[in-house]
Design an enzyme around this catalytic site. Structure first.
Site, PDB file in Angstrom:
ATOM      1  N   SER A 240      27.693  38.461  45.854  1.00 62.42           N
ATOM      2  CA  SER A 240      27.449  36.421  46.257  1.00 62.42           C
ATOM      3  C   SER A 240      27.695  35.543  44.902  1.00 62.42           C
ATOM      4  O   SER A 240      27.595  35.350  44.041  1.00 62.42           O
ATOM      5  CB  SER A 240      26.498  37.023  47.484  1.00 62.42           C
ATOM      6  OG  SER A 240      25.103  37.197  46.600  1.00 62.42           O
ATOM      7  N   LYS A 241      27.567  33.924  46.081  1.00 65.11           N
ATOM      8  CA  LYS A 241      27.114  33.494  44.681  1.00 65.11           C
ATOM      9  C   LYS A 241      25.775  33.947  43.668  1.00 65.11           C
ATOM     10  O   LYS A 241      25.764  33.064  42.546  1.00 65.11           O
ATOM     11  CB  LYS A 241      27.036  32.378  45.621  1.00 65.11           C
ATOM     12  CG  LYS A 241      28.740  31.184  45.782  1.00 65.11           C
ATOM     13  CD  LYS A 241      28.411  29.748  46.674  1.00 65.11           C
ATOM     14  CE  LYS A 241      29.905  29.831  47.121  1.00 65.11           C
ATOM     15  NZ  LYS A 241      29.512  28.348  47.747  1.00 65.11           N
ATOM     16  N   ARG A 242      24.640  34.323  44.388  1.00 63.86           N
ATOM     17  CA  ARG A 242      23.585  34.449  43.829  1.00 63.86           C
ATOM     18  C   ARG A 242      23.740  34.810  42.433  1.00 63.86           C
ATOM     19  O   ARG A 242      23.290  35.333  41.590  1.00 63.86           O
ATOM     20  CB  ARG A 242      22.210  34.948  44.269  1.00 63.86           C
ATOM     21  CG  ARG A 242      22.555  36.216  45.003  1.00 63.86           C
ATOM     22  CD  ARG A 242      21.076  36.458  45.879  1.00 63.86           C
ATOM     23  NE  ARG A 242      21.158  37.437  46.865  1.00 63.86           N
ATOM     24  CZ  ARG A 242      21.109  39.066  46.269  1.00 63.86           C
ATOM     25  NH1 ARG A 242      20.458  38.921  45.116  1.00 63.86           N
ATOM     26  NH2 ARG A 242      21.419  39.892  46.869  1.00 63.86           N
ATOM     27  N   GLY A 244      26.764  34.706  40.740  1.00 57.24           N
ATOM     28  CA  GLY A 244      27.730  35.428  39.618  1.00 57.24           C
ATOM     29  C   GLY A 244      29.195  35.124  40.506  1.00 57.24           C
ATOM     30  O   GLY A 244      29.934  34.641  39.873  1.00 57.24           O
TER      31      GLY A 244
END
Length: 468
Positions: A240-242, A244
């Site tokens: 996920s975005k957390r 990267g």
């Protein structure tokens, strides 16, 4: 008999930017194709008109170009290929492999509800399957799926996979608005473009039997399938975005080199012994679907950062100078002096992990007026440094040459004269010249700046201290 040419495709949907998962799929297709001397095709799957955008398409093309994943054909746009899809649909209708269905959305919703209430799978019950209906307003076209037996394929990564046909319903291949559905368009395109290998993420495994049934209904040979494992974050959760999971262009703008990102992606789900670093040539030579793992791979941004630092150290100064220019421009340094860049880049290579870091490290060379970091300003630009800095400025202004040998001799004499060690002078001087407490070696900084700037900056620092 000569083997047919290998043809692969990468078919992103322009409903968003190209992210890590899609980039890894593109890379594996590209490596496999380049190794086999085949054709790599780029296809833009833009039939979702509401969610697709020209901006996303441009970003995908820009990402692929920056990564260096050149395509041999395309880009083909599905939105411009409706004639092909209609021809294929008509062919299925003419051979009795598809039929018109008049069931309304409300009727279908009730059928699903009744099936669920009876503990059955909520799939279409085939009401219109054998009625021989003609097209009508609001009608759709469905594929006649075999009602018994199995659909199987040998996945080049996962091994044999099979699905019971009774679990699959009669797939809609043409919507009521006349547009083709995803499965029909994909198969029609893959046949038309002579695709021999479909290499994609394992989230498509459940799509494969439906697409195989369309191939079989058309009497066309199947491509070989390879479904790549999912990408996870370091905590083994879905990427996920957390972790990267940003767009490729975001990594570019953060100062990563394309080869570093490709190297990191190649190692997610694929391995070649214990080797971690690969040139593009090595990746092409050594890549094999046989070495793609069945289990999910981990994308680690810390490893990516280490790889990027290594690639920066290994890159030529000329290449880095070219790469640095847009990052310097973002810092307000337009048309940076190439002579200065040529001097500073070799000194920054060993200490920079990203191009952003390198540009920030080089910025002091081009600034007219230095801005001092607060920590360094408070700690080192103090009243007790004024006389030392002023005296050094006077000494350096009278130095005939500014080469390393002369500078070293000048400093030895200066330190002896003032009976001090270099460490007492180095940090105030570093902050005076660069504004920072960390920089390349002090003599290297002085050489890059040149005598005039060095003397001027030391005197600016003296004025700054006196004005506090």
């Amino acid at each position: 008999m000569e083997n047919p040419k290998i043809v692969t495709r990468f078919p992103p949907s322009p409903t968003g930017y190209l992210h890590i998962g899609g980039s890894r799929t593109a890379l594996f297709n590209w490596l496999f194709t380049r190794q086999q001397g085949g054709n790599f095709i780029l296809r833009i799957e833009d039939t979702d008109e509401e969610r697709s955008s020209d901006a996303a398409t441009e970003a995908i093309l820009e990402s692929m170009t920056w990564l260096g994943l050149s395509w041999d054909e395309g880009p083909y746009f599905q939105s411009r290929r409706y004639d092909l899809y209609n021809t294929v649909i008509d062919r299925l209708l003419d051979t009795g492999q598809a039929y018109h269905c008049h069931c309304s959305p409300e009727t279908l919703a009730q059928k699903r509800k009744d099936a669920q209430a009876g503990g059955l799978k909520p799939k279409y019950d085939g009401t219109c399957r054998n009625l021989g209906l003609s097209p009508a307003p609001g009608s759709v076209v469905r594929l006649k799926t075999p009602e018994t037996g199995t659909t199987r394929f040998d996945d080049l990564v996962k091994g044999p996979i099979q699905f019971e046909n009774e679990e699959l319903d009669d797939l809609i291949i043409k919507r009521s608005n006349g547009s083709p559905t995803y499965h029909l368009a994909v198969v029609a395109d893959d046949i038309d473009l002579s695709i021999t290998y479909v290499i994609r993420g394992d989230d498509h495994v459940n799509n494969t039997p439906r697409q195989i049934l369309i191939y079989k209904a058309l009497g066309e040979p199947l491509p070989k399938y390879a479904h790549l494992p999912m990408i996870l974050g370091p905590d083994k959760a879905r990427l996920s975005k957390r972790h990267g999971a940003m767009s490729v262009l975001a990594y570019r703008d953060m100062g990563y080199l394309p080869h570093a990102l490709l190297n990191a992606l190649a190692r997610v789900g694929w391995s070649y012994g214990d080797q971690e670093k690969f040139s593009m040539k090595e990746m092409i030579e050594k890549f094999s679907l046989d070495h793609v793992g069945k289990s999910a791979g981990v994308f680690n941004t810390e490893k990516l950062l280490d790889l990027n630092a290594w690639y920066i150290r290994e890159s030529s100064d000329e290449f880095l100078m070219e790469q640095l220019i847009p990052f310097l421009e973002k810092l307000g340094i337009i048309h940076p002096d190439e002579a200065i860049l040529k001097e500073i880049v070799p000194h920054l290579k060993a200490r920079s992990k990203t191009l952003v870091e390198m540009a920030e490290g080089a910025k002091f060379c081009f600034d007219e007026k230095i801005e001092y970091e607060q920590k360094g300003d408070n700690k080192f630009l103090k009243k007790n440094a004024v006389e030392l800095l002023r005296s050094l400025a006077d000494t350096l202004s009278g130095t005939p040459r500014f080469d390393p040998e002369t500078l070293e001799k000048t400093f030895v004499s200066f330190l002896e004269e003032h009976e001090i060690k270099l460490r007492k002078l180095a940090q105030p001087l570093r902050v005076a010249l660069t504004g920072k407490t960390a920089s390349p070696g002090i003599f290297e900084v002085m050489q890059v700046l040149g005598k005039e700037k060095v003397v001027d900056r030391i005197r600016q620092a003296v004025d700054h201290i006196n004005a506090k």
